[in-house]
Design a protein around this motif. Sequence first.
Motif, PDB file in Angstrom:
ATOM      1  N   LYS A   1       2.355   1.677  -3.404  1.00  0.00           N
ATOM      2  CA  LYS A   1       1.361   2.164  -4.369  1.00  0.00           C
ATOM      3  C   LYS A   1       1.160   3.667  -4.216  1.00  0.00           C
ATOM      4  N   ARG A   2       1.113   4.133  -2.974  1.00  0.00           N
ATOM      5  CA  ARG A   2       0.940   5.576  -2.754  1.00  0.00           C
ATOM      6  C   ARG A   2       2.118   6.367  -3.317  1.00  0.00           C
ATOM      7  N   GLU A   3       3.312   5.801  -3.153  1.00  0.00           N
ATOM      8  CA  GLU A   3       4.517   6.519  -3.566  1.00  0.00           C
ATOM      9  C   GLU A   3       4.742   6.485  -5.076  1.00  0.00           C
TER      10      GLU A   3
ATOM     11  N   ALA B   1       0.836  -1.202   0.000  1.00  0.00           N
ATOM     12  CA  ALA B   1       0.000   0.000   0.000  1.00  0.00           C
ATOM     13  C   ALA B   1       0.871   1.253   0.000  1.00  0.00           C
ATOM     14  N   ALA B   2       1.942   1.238   0.798  1.00  0.00           N
ATOM     15  CA  ALA B   2       2.854   2.381   0.838  1.00  0.00           C
ATOM     16  C   ALA B   2       3.532   2.570  -0.515  1.00  0.00           C
TER      17      ALA B   2
END
Length: 289
Positions: A274-276, A271-272
Amino acid sequence: MQYQTTLAEEVTYTGIGLHSGLNVTIVLQPAAADTGIVFVRADLAGRPSVTAFAANVTNTMRATTLENGAAKVFTIEHLMAAFSGMGVDNCLVTMTAPEPPVADGSALTFVRLIQQAGIIELTAKRQILKVAAEQTVRVADKFITILPYDGLRITFTSINAHPLLGVQFGDYEITPELFCREIAPARTIGFMNEVAALQAQGLARGGSLENVVVYDEKDVLTPLRFSDELVRHKILDVVGDMALAGCVQGHIIAVKSGHALNTVLAKQVLAAHKRESGGILWMSNKEAE
């Protein structure tokens, strides 16, 4: 620069499932770049498949379960650890039952199958997920965290009330050579006083002294391969569960973690990422639709 890999040729193994007790044959087959590790249920109509991806985890009771529609597989963590520890990115795993063979309770049999098949390099670049910031999962007195690190390092503390176990500590830089020698041979641990309850839940039906290191109230009934075999197997499980996030680089520190926390961390790391970056690793075209 690193490139993706797959097996050089097909290899087959037959055994019994640890929890299901079912006989199963698995066929490990070469796969194209960006396929990932895909489990195919050859025993079901239409041969449904599920990709070994964190989003497909549906259960973590005593093992890691993946599901995608009719395709359900469980206790995949030892095989996944072998793929990850040996640096295999892409493989089709065809199975005649929902659970891979337990073999001797470790990842060593799968490592030897991979060595027998051989590993070849593909032309596509390997997608490496470098952890940029700390990610932590904590439940009561258990936790697992990952920190930025150039490579994959796992530091694990196991705490068990059994008089022969107590506190065990392991700290390893995971490379194929070290994984094969120090981690892959470590077997699943079981306790005699849990057998009846596990079997009542439909678990441990294939377990025996041949594939589990068994402890009774005071003694160990199976000759050990390592004095700290428990913590080494815990590290093996972390390697397998974190492989569901892809090729991860980071320093993982854990205390009393198990499949539930491991797979939640894998999801958090993805998830991290994907955000980045806006990207997701190891997702099949079918799952992306």
